[in-house]
Structures are given as C-alpha cells and as structure tokens.
Write a protein that holds these residues in place. Structure first.
Motif, PDB file in Angstrom:
ATOM      1  N   CYS A 110      53.572   2.151  89.818  1.00 15.85           N
ATOM      2  CA  CYS A 110      53.098   3.257  90.651  1.00 15.85           C
ATOM      3  C   CYS A 110      51.992   2.730  91.550  1.00 15.85           C
ATOM      4  CB  CYS A 110      52.587   4.395  89.780  1.00 15.85           C
ATOM      5  SG  CYS A 110      51.749   5.714  90.703  1.00 15.85           S
ATOM      6  N   SER A 111      52.099   2.989  92.844  1.00 18.04           N
ATOM      7  CA  SER A 111      51.083   2.572  93.815  1.00 18.04           C
ATOM      8  C   SER A 111      50.411   3.809  94.398  1.00 18.04           C
ATOM      9  CB  SER A 111      51.710   1.736  94.944  1.00 18.04           C
ATOM     10  OG  SER A 111      52.261   0.537  94.441  1.00 18.04           O
ATOM     11  N   VAL A 112      49.077   3.736  94.464  1.00 12.99           N
ATOM     12  CA  VAL A 112      48.291   4.829  95.039  1.00 12.99           C
ATOM     13  C   VAL A 112      47.471   4.252  96.187  1.00 12.99           C
ATOM     14  CG1 VAL A 112      46.652   6.678  94.586  1.00 12.99           C
ATOM     15  CG2 VAL A 112      48.126   5.854  92.740  1.00 12.99           C
ATOM     16  N   LYS A 113      47.538   4.905  97.335  1.00  7.51           N
ATOM     17  CA  LYS A 113      46.801   4.414  98.482  1.00  7.51           C
ATOM     18  C   LYS A 113      46.300   5.584  99.313  1.00  7.51           C
ATOM     19  CE  LYS A 113      50.712   4.006 101.691  1.00  7.51           C
ATOM     20  NZ  LYS A 113      51.442   3.102 102.604  1.00  7.51           N
ATOM     21  N   ASN A 114      45.295   5.279 100.117  1.00  6.11           N
ATOM     22  CA  ASN A 114      44.873   6.189 101.182  1.00  6.11           C
ATOM     23  C   ASN A 114      44.571   5.343 102.398  1.00  6.11           C
ATOM     24  OD1 ASN A 114      42.408   5.044 100.545  1.00  6.11           O
ATOM     25  ND2 ASN A 114      41.538   6.900  99.655  1.00  6.11           N
ATOM     26  N   LEU A 115      43.858   5.880 103.329  1.00  3.78           N
ATOM     27  CA  LEU A 115      43.642   5.157 104.582  1.00  3.78           C
ATOM     28  C   LEU A 115      42.720   3.953 104.435  1.00  3.78           C
ATOM     29  CD1 LEU A 115      43.273   8.253 106.928  1.00  3.78           C
ATOM     30  CD2 LEU A 115      45.245   6.722 106.728  1.00  3.78           C
ATOM     31  N   VAL A 116      42.027   3.844 103.288  1.00  6.94           N
ATOM     32  CA  VAL A 116      41.047   2.760 103.153  1.00  6.94           C
ATOM     33  C   VAL A 116      41.280   1.886 101.927  1.00  6.94           C
ATOM     34  CG1 VAL A 116      39.287   4.039 104.405  1.00  6.94           C
ATOM     35  CG2 VAL A 116      39.436   4.257 101.904  1.00  6.94           C
ATOM     36  N   SER A 117      42.268   2.182 101.094  1.00  8.20           N
ATOM     37  CA  SER A 117      42.462   1.371  99.888  1.00  8.20           C
ATOM     38  C   SER A 117      43.880   1.532  99.357  1.00  8.20           C
ATOM     39  CB  SER A 117      41.455   1.782  98.800  1.00  8.20           C
ATOM     40  OG  SER A 117      41.676   3.135  98.418  1.00  8.20           O
ATOM     41  N   LYS A 118      44.241   0.616  98.435  1.00 10.18           N
ATOM     42  CA  LYS A 118      45.547   0.666  97.767  1.00 10.18           C
ATOM     43  C   LYS A 118      45.415  -0.005  96.413  1.00 10.18           C
ATOM     44  CE  LYS A 118      50.410  -0.607  98.185  1.00 10.18           C
ATOM     45  NZ  LYS A 118      51.459  -1.263  99.037  1.00 10.18           N
ATOM     46  N   VAL A 119      45.866   0.695  95.344  1.00 10.36           N
ATOM     47  CA  VAL A 119      45.820   0.174  93.978  1.00 10.36           C
ATOM     48  C   VAL A 119      47.151   0.509  93.312  1.00 10.36           C
ATOM     49  CG1 VAL A 119      44.584   0.162  91.776  1.00 10.36           C
ATOM     50  CG2 VAL A 119      43.335   0.581  93.894  1.00 10.36           C
ATOM     51  N   SER A 120      47.639  -0.380  92.425  1.00  9.05           N
ATOM     52  CA  SER A 120      48.905  -0.142  91.734  1.00  9.05           C
ATOM     53  C   SER A 120      48.764  -0.429  90.242  1.00  9.05           C
ATOM     54  CB  SER A 120      50.028  -1.004  92.331  1.00  9.05           C
ATOM     55  OG  SER A 120      49.733  -2.371  92.168  1.00  9.05           O
ATOM     56  N   LYS A 121      49.676   0.140  89.465  1.00  7.37           N
ATOM     57  CA  LYS A 121      49.716  -0.038  88.014  1.00  7.37           C
ATOM     58  C   LYS A 121      51.161  -0.187  87.591  1.00  7.37           C
ATOM     59  CE  LYS A 121      47.798   0.159  83.841  1.00  7.37           C
ATOM     60  NZ  LYS A 121      46.716  -0.739  83.373  1.00  7.37           N
ATOM     61  N   GLU A 122      51.434  -1.137  86.666  1.00  5.24           N
ATOM     62  CA  GLU A 122      52.807  -1.417  86.229  1.00  5.24           C
ATOM     63  C   GLU A 122      52.919  -1.234  84.724  1.00  5.24           C
ATOM     64  OE1 GLU A 122      55.129  -5.477  85.850  1.00  5.24           O
ATOM     65  OE2 GLU A 122      55.187  -4.798  87.936  1.00  5.24           O
ATOM     66  N   GLN A 123      54.109  -0.790  84.262  1.00  4.15           N
ATOM     67  CA  GLN A 123      54.354  -0.588  82.842  1.00  4.15           C
ATOM     68  C   GLN A 123      55.807  -0.912  82.535  1.00  4.15           C
ATOM     69  OE1 GLN A 123      54.665   3.427  80.453  1.00  4.15           O
ATOM     70  NE2 GLN A 123      52.494   2.887  80.579  1.00  4.15           N
ATOM     71  N   ARG A 124      56.028  -1.569  81.376  1.00  6.30           N
ATOM     72  CA  ARG A 124      57.392  -1.912  80.946  1.00  6.30           C
ATOM     73  C   ARG A 124      57.982  -0.726  80.201  1.00  6.30           C
ATOM     74  NH1 ARG A 124      61.959  -2.635  80.131  1.00  6.30           N
ATOM     75  NH2 ARG A 124      63.045  -4.513  79.412  1.00  6.30           N
ATOM     76  N   LEU A 125      59.093  -0.192  80.703  1.00  8.81           N
ATOM     77  CA  LEU A 125      59.730   0.978  80.109  1.00  8.81           C
ATOM     78  C   LEU A 125      61.045   0.594  79.448  1.00  8.81           C
ATOM     79  CD1 LEU A 125      59.263   3.755  82.832  1.00  8.81           C
ATOM     80  CD2 LEU A 125      57.799   3.246  80.876  1.00  8.81           C
TER      81      LEU A 125
END
Length: 348
Positions: free
Chosen positions: A191-206
C-alpha cells in the motif's frame, strides 16, 4: 493567456528537512511545500533591469526591493532574498504561509510594468503507514491501510509489484484505503500513501485463508459448488477443483517428481544392500565348507601316512628277523616262532 503550472516536490528528508523548489516566473503558477520545511521561489530571471519590485501575500506587502536594495521584509527572521538570481527563500513553513502571492514590478518612473500571481500550498508530509489484514467468514481477506500524519493522502495498491486487477478485488478500489481481496489472492501486497509533498509505502506477505473452491457431487448426490474451509470439507465424495492454482499448490505439484525420484533411489539402495548381505553370507558359508573339506583331507592324509608308517615298521621287523636268522647254523631254518622271539626281545 495565463499559464497554470503545477510543480511536484523534491523530497530531501522529513518534516524540517524537506526542501522544495518553485518556479514562480509564470503567471498563475502553483507550488507545493512541506510544513516545517523550506521553499525556494524563483520570482524572476534577473533583477538588473527592474528598478523596483514588491511581493505581496493576500494584499499584504512582505518584500520591497528598489535598485537591488531591500527596503522591507516582514518575515526577515525566516526568509532571505537573493537579488542575483531573483530567488526568495522561506524556511520553517507553516499553514499560514499558504495563499496567493503577487509580484508587482515598476519602471524607473514608478509606473507598474507587470503583475504576476503565484499560488503556494503547504501540506504535512506522510510519516508512516500501517497495514492490517484479516480473514472473513467465506475466506475473503479485508486489508486496511492507514497513514500517520499527512494532509490529503492518496492511496494505491500493488500485488507482487503490479497493479491489482478487478478479478482480485472483491470490494473497494485502487484509491480507497480499505479493500477486500478474493479468496485465491496471495503474494506481496503493498500500500502506498502519498500527497503533494511526500510518499510512503508498506508491504506485507499475504497467504490464503485456508478456503478452497469445490465443484463436486455431495454425499446425497446433489451438485455442490462454492468456497469452503478446506480443513472442514466433508461435502464432496470426489476430488475438489479450484478455479485457479495457487502458488502453494503449484509448488506442491512441482515437488512430486522430486519425491518420486527420492523414493526410487531409496528402494534401489535397499535392494543393493540386501543383495550384498546375502552374497556375503553365501561367501562365508562356502568358505566354512571349504575349511571343513580341507580338514577332512588333512585327517585322511594323516591316516594314510600312519598306515604307511605301520607297514614300513612291519617290513623293517621282517628284515631284522631275516638277518638274525641267517647267522644261525644252516641245518635249521628260521621259523615263525623265532621271528616272534626276536621281535619280543627287541622291544624289551
């Protein structure tokens, strides 16, 4: 015609470490910056030919420069102007810094020579992402993605590095922070979350929730089709089929040739060991019989030698008897009794 230009942010850190560059030389430009960070606004190419210029924020004058001399700067404690390249730097940005900025230029006579408007927007950057998943009653999996901090977050999803498809999503969409995945979906979900000034993501093994798709005949003879929990499946009397092979099933099928090869090798090894043991025992039995035969032959040879020795001894006795008897007068012939007497006298 006014040109509207939007600029994305170049991130160099988080919060106070974020720096952005804004090209404000075009009328109607829009720039974005991170709260607590720094923004460099390029107002013009050169100030050498401009006698005087002023920068206003919401009709409030914050910068006044004439003949390269700064007459006033209302935010001098956290800003600096570079006349050489026409750049105005603002640090420690706050929400009150957002708004419309107007640059007015004047000629040597003090008459207005141009006006251009710049829009600045400042947002809090996204600092972290939390990814939580849970299995539902029918084997579906609900996944939620939440961000800490950040203004106006935007969400996106990927599975094993690619965009999720409609065949994998039961509810929700690529832009929501909560989605429900279908029963067969597994892999690395990000899942990636971003706005106009940043971007962060998180991954998980399902992995799947343990459900399988059955399409078979039940015990009472009716046709059954649907998802059931594999460990509790008692509906089918024939093998179940799944709509698609999961990676785990594919791996198990791929291991069958390897398992067969190992079993075959083990069986061959056991046969060779048993044959070797039998041959060794047979060899030992043969050796024992040969040793017994050799002993019997030795004993037979000893008996023959002993008999031959006895015969030689008898011959010697007879010869001795003849010699003794030959020394007596010729008028009498040696008798058997005489020979026996000689033998008895010999052994006394």
């Amino acid at each position: 015609m006014k040109a509207v230009v939007g600029f994305m942010v170049i991130l160099l850190g988080v919060s106070h470490g974020v720096e952005t560059h804004c090209d404000g030389r075009h009328d109607g430009a829009q720039c974005y910056g991170a709260l607590g960070g720094t923004v460099d606004i390029q107002l013009m190419d050169s100030t050498s030919e401009i006698s005087r210029y002023q920068l206003l924020k919401n009709s409030l004058k914050i910068l006044d420069v004439r003949e390269k001399m700064i007459l006033s700067n209302t935010i001098v404690h956290r800003s600096v102007f570079f006349p050489s390249n026409g750049t105005f730097r603002i640090t420690n940005l706050s929400r009150t810094d957002s708004g419309d900025y107007t640059l007015q230029t004047f000629d040597s006579d003090g008459k207005s020579s141009g006006v251009q408007i710049l829009q600045l927007f400042f947002q809090a950057p996204v600092s972290s992402v939390l990814l939580v998943s849970e299995c539902l009653s029918q084997g579906e999996r609900r996944v939620s993605c939440s961000s800490e901090g950040g203004d106006s977050p935007q969400y996106s999803w990927t599975l094993d590095g690619r965009t999720l498809t409609d065949a994998e999503i039961l509810s929700g969409n690529m832009k929501t922070n909560v989605i429900t995945l279908k029963q067969h979906v597994s892999g690395h979900l990000a899942c990636s979350v971003k706005n106009l000034v940043s971007k962060v993501s998180k991954e998980q093994r399902l992995s799947t929730c343990g459900f399988i798709f059955i399409n078979c005949t039940s015990v009472n003879g009716t046709q059954v089709s649907g998802w059931v929990y594999e460990a509790n499946n008692i509906l089918c009397i024939e093998p179940t089929t799944e709509p698609s092979t999961t990676p785990q099933t594919a791996v198990e099928i791929g291991h069958l040739p390897l398992i067969s090869g190992v079993l075959s090798t083990l069986i061959i090894f056991l046969v060779v060991v048993v044959a070797a043991v039998c041959a060794q025992r047979k060899k030992q039995n043969s050796k024992t019989k040969e040793e017994e035969n050799d002993q019997e032959e030795i004993f037979a040879d000893l008996r023959v030698v002993k008999q031959q020795a006895k015969q030689l001894e008898k011959r010697a006795e007879l010869e001795f008897c003849r010699v003794k008897c030959s020394k007596r007068p010729r008028q009498t012939e040696p008798t058997i009794d005489d020979c026996l007497y000689v033998n008895v006298h010999k052994f006394r």
